[in-house]
Design a protein around this motif. Structure first.
Motif: not given
Length: 271
Positions: A200-223
């Motif tokens: 359950k802990q991992v599932s929570l982290q994965r949710m955040v990971d997914t949105e960050v990765r998508e933001g990076v792919d779209l050029g919205l997040f620059t990390t």
């Protein structure tokens, strides 16, 4: 007890028959003229056909409505009573105050105003109580995070990420004790109980990971380190439970708003 009996449509005499006691005894129990033990509460709940937690719950009792909204439609920003029974409430108080290793099953029983033997009818060990507490915490946290994420527009990782962070920050402010114990006492779980709760802990982290990765792919997040940034964000939110003081006067909503800004900076959001 009396309110729940009325709500269920059961007469005093019928309850007395099911409990195999006199109607006078039921009256005495309902009016508080005689001691209400944990064992007796369990018998009454069974006789009426409700969960024992209904009788354990603080505040005016009521039957659980049959039209409880689907969890996806829950208001993830509102925090009502989590519905813990008297033993879990007592355990949360003790573990938060002394730590899992520092409190005994007798300490929990005293806090619950129960006997150790009566407690064992509900939870076979102190470890079982801890497992129930952490499972309740992780389940509630995960449901709220999903509801917050899905409240955002599909294809809008900035909004979905921001609402995930807001949900995490609100939880660890409004449910400080549960959040603190749920995170700090994972180390006290026995090996057999770890996989299900860690997942359950991992599932929570994965949710955040997914949105960050998508933001990076779209050029919205620059990390250039999205995985590490995502983990830093979650750890930052979880840590709120270690320092936040409900009596400080600083509202959880303000904490959450600040942490959303911190999180967006961490992932390199550039409007």
């Amino acid at each position: 007890m009396r309110a729940i009996r009325f709500a269920s449509g059961m007469s005093l005499r019928e309850l007395a028959r099911r409990l195999k006691v006199s109607p006078a005894t039921v009256t005495a129990l309902e009016k508080g003229y005689t001691t209400m033990t944990v064992d007796r509460l369990h018998e009454i709940a069974t006789a009426i056909g409700v969960s024992p937690s209904e009788l354990f719950a603080a505040g005016p009792p009521s039957l659980v409505p049959t039209d409880v909204p689907n969890v996806d439609a829950m208001n993830w920003k509102q925090f009502t009573d989590p519905g813990m029974d008297v033993i879990l409430r007592a355990a949360l108080t003790c573990i938060f105050r002394k730590g899992y290793q520092g409190c005994s099953i007798r300490d929990i029983a005293e806090e619950a105003q129960s006997s150790v033997s009566a407690m064992y009818r509900y939870y076979p060990s102190k470890q079982a109580i801890l497992v129930a507490l952490i499972d309740l915490t992780m389940t509630d946290l995960l449901r709220r995070a999903k509801a917050a994420r899905d409240d955002g527009a599909p294809g809008n990782p900035v909004q979905r990420f921001s609402q995930l962070v807001e949900s995490l920050a609100l939880y660890h402010s409004c449910r400080k004790e549960l959040g603190f114990v749920g995170n700090s006492e994972m180390r006290s779980l026995e090996t057999a109980h770890l996989p299900a709760l860690v997942s359950k802990q991992v599932s929570l982290q994965r949710m955040v990971d997914t949105e960050v990765r998508e933001g990076v792919d779209l050029g919205l997040f620059t990390t250039n380190r999205p995985r590490e940034a995502s983990r830093a964000v979650v750890n930052m939110c979880v840590a709120i439970a270690q320092w936040y003081d409900l009596t400080s006067g600083e509202p959880p909503e303000q904490i959450a708003a600040d942490y959303v800004r911190f999180a967006l900076d961490l992932v390199g959001y550039r409007p």
